[in-house]
Design a protein around this motif. Structure first.
Motif, PDB file in Angstrom:
ATOM      1  N   ILE A  66       4.977   5.066  -0.083  1.00 17.68           N
ATOM      2  CA  ILE A  66       3.900   5.342   0.348  1.00 17.68           C
ATOM      3  C   ILE A  66       2.888   4.019   1.298  1.00 17.68           C
ATOM      4  O   ILE A  66       2.743   3.168   2.179  1.00 17.68           O
ATOM      5  N   ALA A  67       3.012   3.216  -0.176  1.00 16.42           N
ATOM      6  CA  ALA A  67       2.647   1.212   0.196  1.00 16.42           C
ATOM      7  C   ALA A  67       3.481   0.576   0.803  1.00 16.42           C
ATOM      8  O   ALA A  67       2.495  -0.043   1.466  1.00 16.42           O
ATOM      9  N   GLU A  68       4.590   0.965   1.227  1.00 18.01           N
ATOM     10  CA  GLU A  68       5.614   0.354   1.541  1.00 18.01           C
ATOM     11  C   GLU A  68       5.313   0.303   2.965  1.00 18.01           C
ATOM     12  O   GLU A  68       5.327  -0.558   3.855  1.00 18.01           O
ATOM     13  N   TYR A  69       5.216   1.918   3.392  1.00 19.54           N
ATOM     14  CA  TYR A  69       4.468   2.016   4.747  1.00 19.54           C
ATOM     15  C   TYR A  69       3.879   1.607   5.381  1.00 19.54           C
ATOM     16  O   TYR A  69       3.790   0.808   6.524  1.00 19.54           O
ATOM     17  N   VAL A  70       2.543   1.700   4.780  1.00 20.36           N
ATOM     18  CA  VAL A  70       1.300   1.450   4.809  1.00 20.36           C
ATOM     19  C   VAL A  70       1.021   0.081   5.731  1.00 20.36           C
ATOM     20  O   VAL A  70       0.573  -0.486   6.128  1.00 20.36           O
ATOM     21  N   MET A  71       1.821  -0.668   4.546  1.00 21.71           N
ATOM     22  CA  MET A  71       1.767  -2.229   4.191  1.00 21.71           C
ATOM     23  C   MET A  71       2.823  -2.615   5.212  1.00 21.71           C
ATOM     24  O   MET A  71       2.171  -3.440   6.734  1.00 21.71           O
ATOM     25  N   ALA A  72       3.297  -2.100   5.813  1.00 25.33           N
ATOM     26  CA  ALA A  72       4.114  -2.319   7.141  1.00 25.33           C
ATOM     27  C   ALA A  72       3.912  -1.931   8.423  1.00 25.33           C
ATOM     28  O   ALA A  72       3.180  -2.888   9.067  1.00 25.33           O
ATOM     29  N   LYS A  73       2.861  -1.137   8.183  1.00 25.92           N
ATOM     30  CA  LYS A  73       2.123  -0.934  10.079  1.00 25.92           C
ATOM     31  C   LYS A  73       1.020  -1.494   9.710  1.00 25.92           C
ATOM     32  O   LYS A  73       0.554  -1.593  10.895  1.00 25.92           O
ATOM     33  N   ILE A  74       0.397  -2.249   8.708  1.00 23.17           N
ATOM     34  CA  ILE A  74      -1.107  -2.783   9.510  1.00 23.17           C
ATOM     35  C   ILE A  74      -1.198  -4.616   8.228  1.00 23.17           C
ATOM     36  O   ILE A  74      -1.925  -4.948   8.658  1.00 23.17           O
TER      37      ILE A  74
END
Length: 206
Positions: free
Chosen positions: A78-86
């Protein structure tokens, strides 16, 4: 015995060991989501993975450690996905909305993981019988949310408020959104996330 654990000073796991652990975790998620925490025995997980129970025991000290690995890997993804998005977003408003929308976007494709997490959070206990993932286990999440809210206050985007209260409310709202979606899969998760982002944006703006 396990090949190794996360303690410092021990050798890194090999590619084959990592692949096997990932396979076991994936099977654990499926079995927990289907059968529930209590019935998700190591034997059932091994059967789903097409391996012996002994292979699981080689990589994990027991069911509790395996459950913790499920949680850790899920949150890391989850953290990896969110960080890539923001990445590259500089405004606090953008970060606030980006977090809510990207978490929902990621989990939309991982409903089984959400079901498994719910079972683990509700059932896994420490040696003294306390919930393994109680409120105190969310400290890192609260701190991350607080950093966004403090940024908004510092740069003038957000009004003054208690950032810890807002962070706890933010986290709880997302958890409730997912719990509702798991119970009612026909619910529009994207629309819910957008409404939630609008709600929090209005709550913090001057």
């Amino acid at each position: 015995m396990r090949s190794e654990n996360k303690s410092s000073g021990q050798k890194d796991r090999s590619f084959i060991e990592e692949a096997r652990r990932a396979q076991i975790v994936a099977s654990a998620v499926e079995v927990i989501a289907e059968l529930g925490f209590a019935r998700a025995s190591l034997a059932q997980i091994a059967k789903h993975a097409g391996i012996s129970k002994g292979v699981i025991s080689y990589h994990f000290a027991g069911k509790d450690e395996l459950m913790e690995e499920v949680v850790e890997r899920t949150y890391h993804a989850i953290a990896e996905y969110v960080m890539a998005k923001i990445e590259g977003v500089e405004s606090a408003t953008g970060l606030l909305r980006g977090h809510i929308l990207s978490v929902a976007e990621h989990m939309r494709g991982h409903r089984t993981q959400l079901k498994a997490l719910g079972e683990i959070f509700y059932n896994l206990r420490t040696a003294d019988g306390q919930p393994r993932y109680g409120v105190k286990a969310n400290e890192a999440v609260y701190e991350a949310m607080e950093s966004i809210y403090r940024l908004g206050q510092q740069n003038g985007e957000f009004r003054e408020f208690d950032t810890r209260v807002m962070a706890v409310t933010h986290s709880s709202a997302i958890d409730s959104m997912f719990a509702y979606w798991v119970a009612y899969p026909e619910h529009d998760l994207d629309a819910h996330a957008n409404e939630l982002a609008d709600l929090f944006e209005r709550a913090v703006k001057k």
